[in-house]
Design a protein around this motif. Sequence first.
Motif, mmCIF file in Angstrom:
data_model
loop_
_atom_site.group_PDB
_atom_site.id
_atom_site.type_symbol
_atom_site.label_atom_id
_atom_site.label_comp_id
_atom_site.label_asym_id
_atom_site.label_seq_id
_atom_site.Cartn_x
_atom_site.Cartn_y
_atom_site.Cartn_z
ATOM 1 N N SER A 218 44.865 50.532 49.239
ATOM 2 C CA SER A 218 44.358 49.169 49.167
ATOM 3 C C SER A 218 42.838 49.141 49.113
ATOM 4 O O SER A 218 42.240 48.381 48.332
ATOM 5 C CB SER A 218 44.854 48.363 50.371
ATOM 6 N N GLY A 219 42.194 49.989 49.918
ATOM 7 C CA GLY A 219 40.728 50.033 49.931
ATOM 8 C C GLY A 219 40.156 50.517 48.610
ATOM 9 O O GLY A 219 39.150 49.984 48.132
ATOM 10 N N PHE A 220 40.806 51.536 48.033
ATOM 11 C CA PHE A 220 40.340 52.046 46.736
ATOM 12 C C PHE A 220 40.444 50.970 45.659
ATOM 13 O O PHE A 220 39.505 50.757 44.878
ATOM 14 C CB PHE A 220 41.155 53.268 46.319
ATOM 15 N N CYS A 221 41.587 50.289 45.606
ATOM 16 C CA CYS A 221 41.795 49.258 44.592
ATOM 17 C C CYS A 221 40.835 48.085 44.783
ATOM 18 O O CYS A 221 40.277 47.563 43.814
ATOM 19 C CB CYS A 221 43.244 48.768 44.625
ATOM 20 N N GLN A 222 40.616 47.681 46.025
ATOM 21 C CA GLN A 222 39.680 46.591 46.290
ATOM 22 C C GLN A 222 38.258 46.993 45.891
ATOM 23 O O GLN A 222 37.514 46.183 45.323
ATOM 24 C CB GLN A 222 39.723 46.220 47.770
ATOM 25 N N GLY A 223 37.890 48.232 46.183
ATOM 26 C CA GLY A 223 36.559 48.707 45.815
ATOM 27 C C GLY A 223 36.375 48.766 44.308
ATOM 28 O O GLY A 223 35.323 48.374 43.787
ATOM 29 N N TYR A 224 37.395 49.254 43.608
ATOM 30 C CA TYR A 224 37.341 49.335 42.139
ATOM 31 C C TYR A 224 37.152 47.942 41.542
ATOM 32 O O TYR A 224 36.280 47.725 40.690
ATOM 33 C CB TYR A 224 38.624 49.966 41.615
ATOM 34 N N ILE A 225 37.970 46.999 42.002
ATOM 35 C CA ILE A 225 37.896 45.638 41.473
ATOM 36 C C ILE A 225 36.538 45.013 41.775
ATOM 37 O O ILE A 225 35.932 44.358 40.919
ATOM 38 C CB ILE A 225 39.033 44.778 42.061
ATOM 39 N N TYR A 226 36.033 45.241 42.971
ATOM 40 C CA TYR A 226 34.746 44.659 43.361
ATOM 41 C C TYR A 226 33.608 45.224 42.514
ATOM 42 O O TYR A 226 32.734 44.474 42.053
ATOM 43 C CB TYR A 226 34.467 44.920 44.843
ATOM 44 N N VAL A 227 33.611 46.529 42.300
ATOM 45 C CA VAL A 227 32.520 47.170 41.543
ATOM 46 C C VAL A 227 32.477 46.662 40.111
ATOM 47 O O VAL A 227 31.408 46.303 39.588
ATOM 48 C CB VAL A 227 32.679 48.699 41.571
ATOM 49 N N PHE A 228 33.625 46.608 39.453
ATOM 50 C CA PHE A 228 33.634 46.216 38.047
ATOM 51 C C PHE A 228 33.463 44.710 37.856
ATOM 52 O O PHE A 228 32.891 44.276 36.862
ATOM 53 C CB PHE A 228 34.926 46.700 37.373
ATOM 54 N N ARG A 229 33.956 43.918 38.788
ATOM 55 C CA ARG A 229 33.762 42.470 38.685
ATOM 56 C C ARG A 229 32.369 42.051 39.165
ATOM 57 O O ARG A 229 31.885 40.990 38.792
ATOM 58 C CB ARG A 229 34.831 41.724 39.497
ATOM 59 N N GLY A 230 31.757 42.885 39.969
ATOM 60 C CA GLY A 230 30.458 42.533 40.532
ATOM 61 C C GLY A 230 29.269 43.035 39.747
ATOM 62 O O GLY A 230 28.124 42.732 40.100
ATOM 63 N N SER A 231 29.508 43.805 38.680
ATOM 64 C CA SER A 231 28.398 44.321 37.881
ATOM 65 C C SER A 231 28.554 43.864 36.433
ATOM 66 O O SER A 231 29.670 43.718 35.940
ATOM 67 C CB SER A 231 28.362 45.861 37.937
ATOM 68 N N PRO A 232 27.453 43.640 35.725
ATOM 69 C CA PRO A 232 27.527 43.184 34.330
ATOM 70 C C PRO A 232 28.150 44.248 33.428
ATOM 71 O O PRO A 232 27.912 45.451 33.602
ATOM 72 C CB PRO A 232 26.053 42.943 33.951
ATOM 73 N N PHE A 233 28.917 43.798 32.462
ATOM 74 C CA PHE A 233 29.554 44.727 31.528
ATOM 75 C C PHE A 233 28.513 45.517 30.745
ATOM 76 O O PHE A 233 28.717 46.695 30.429
ATOM 77 C CB PHE A 233 30.464 43.946 30.577
#
Length: 248
Positions: free
Chosen positions: A52-67
Motif C-alpha cells: 500500500s505504501g509503495f502504491c501510494q508513493g508511486y501515485i503521489y510522485v507522478f501526480r505531484g510532478s509535472p509531466f
Amino acid sequence: MDWFLTPVLGDIAILARPALFNVYFALASIPIGFVAAVFMALGKASRNRLISGFCQGYIYVFRGSPFFIQLFMFYSVALALNLSVWKPLGIDWLVLHPLFMGPAILALNTTAYTAEIFHGALLTVPKGEVEAARAFGMSRGRQFRAVIWPHLIRIAWPAYTNEVVFLFHATALVYFTLPVIDDQKDLMNKASELFRRDYNAFLHFSVAALYFLAISLVIFYLFGLIYRQMTRHMPQRQRIAFKPRWLG
C-alpha cells in the motif's frame, strides 16, 4: 474565400501524418497504463502496508510532478545509463528511441492518474454486494470479476474518459523533450517547423488545435458508446424534447 481555405486545407494535409504520431503515443501507452493502474489501485487498497505504501508513493510522485519534468528526468537517466547498460546489452537503439521512450513515460504517468480514479471507484463499490458474494462462497478472484470489477469500471469510466483525453493532449509534449529522428514529427513539432518558415502562428497552431479537437471528439464518442453499453441494463435518462407539446 480561397485566400483563407487554401492555406488551411494545405496545413490540414501537411499535419495529417504528424497527427498519427500523437495518436500512436496515446494508443501505445493507454493499454499498458490501464492494466498497471488496476493493480496499482488494488495495491493502494491492500492491507499490506508495504504494498500500500509503495502504491501510494508511486501515485503521489507522478501526480505531484509535472509531466514535462518527468520526460526530462527519465530521458536524462536513460542517457546516463547508455554507455554502461544499454550499449553493452545492445538495446540502446530501442531504449533511447522516442517511439519507445515516449509511450513508456506516458504509460507510467497515466498509470498513476488512472489508479487514483480506480481506487476512488473501488471505495464506492457497494459493500453489501461484496459481503453477499463472500457469503455465497465466492473466492476472492471470483468476487473481483463478478461483483467488484463491473461496479468499479462503470463508476470510473466517465473520469477515465477524461484521463484518456488528457493523456492524448500530453502527447504534444513528447517531442519538446525527446529527439526527433528522421521525419518523425508530431503535430506541435511540425506546426513549430511551419511557423519558423513564415511566422504565421495563427494558421499553423490553429490547424494543429483542430486536429486535437477532432481526435478528442472521436475519443469522447467512442468511450461514450462503451459507457452506454456498460449501463444498458440501467434506467436511461429521458432525452430532452425540443418539440413543444402543443405541436402534437
